[in-house]
Design an enzyme around this catalytic site. Structure first.
Site, PDB file in Angstrom:
ATOM      1  N   HIS A 190       5.548  17.262   2.815  1.00  9.40           N
ATOM      2  CA  HIS A 190       6.509  17.365   3.916  1.00  9.40           C
ATOM      3  C   HIS A 190       7.172  18.724   3.889  1.00  9.40           C
ATOM      4  O   HIS A 190       7.438  19.273   2.820  1.00  9.40           O
ATOM      5  CB  HIS A 190       7.569  16.251   3.833  1.00  9.40           C
ATOM      6  N   LEU A 191       7.447  19.248   5.074  1.00 10.08           N
ATOM      7  CA  LEU A 191       8.258  20.449   5.213  1.00 10.08           C
ATOM      8  C   LEU A 191       9.658  20.038   5.608  1.00 10.08           C
ATOM      9  O   LEU A 191       9.833  19.232   6.529  1.00 10.08           O
ATOM     10  CB  LEU A 191       7.689  21.380   6.293  1.00 10.08           C
TER      11      LEU A 191
ATOM     12  N   ASP B  98      15.828  13.683   8.495  1.00 15.57           N
ATOM     13  CA  ASP B  98      15.980  13.236   7.110  1.00 15.57           C
ATOM     14  C   ASP B  98      17.071  12.166   7.039  1.00 15.57           C
ATOM     15  O   ASP B  98      18.108  12.265   7.693  1.00 15.57           O
ATOM     16  CB  ASP B  98      16.342  14.426   6.213  1.00 15.57           C
TER      17      ASP B  98
END
Ligand code: AMP
Ligand code: ZN
Length: 114
Positions: free
Chosen positions: A100-101, A30
């Site tokens: 998204h996970l 991220d």
């Protein structure tokens, strides 16, 4: 979906720190981590959110969850524990409309999330 940032990450046309990828999914760090480990796992094929997944998406949903577990293994957070999150829709604060996970770990986390 050329305007979708995660489709662009999957296509390699937007930069990302990729942890691993296969034919179906991409795992990358991220850009604004909320924990010492914060990896996102996405399907290469655009699905807007979990709410938009259909019966035919079951296999890729399974691949996503398996990839989340693999991301945790590669990031070294299996023993300490981790959280897998799929923010879905407005109340959950989903900001990027490509499924998204989040795989978060490396520190203790509160429950319930805010
Ligand atoms: P969500 O609120 O569940 O939609 O989370 C979206 C996440 O994507 C946030 O944690 C952002 O920091 C992250 N993000 C947005 N753009 C990028 C990018 N280009 N590369 C990596 N992470 C991103
Ligand atoms: Zn997309």
């Amino acid at each position: 979906m050329e305007n979708c940032i995660f489709c662009r990450v999957a296509a390699g046309s937007a930069p990302a720190r990729v942890l691993f990828a296969d034919d179906d999914v991409v795992a990358f760090h991220d850009i604004a981590p909320r924990a010492p480990v914060h990896v996102l796992v996405i399907p290469r094929r655009h699905i807007t959110s979990l709410a938009h997944a259909e019966a035919g998406d079951a296999a890729v949903l399974g691949s996503l969850l398996a990839a989340a577990a693999e991301a945790a293994r590669r990031a070294g957070i299996v023993d300490s524990g981790y959280r897998v999150v799929a923010n879905t829709g407005a109340d959950a604060g989903q900001a990027v409309p490509h499924l998204h996970l989040h795989v978060l770990g490396g520190r203790p986390m509160g429950w319930p999330p805010g």
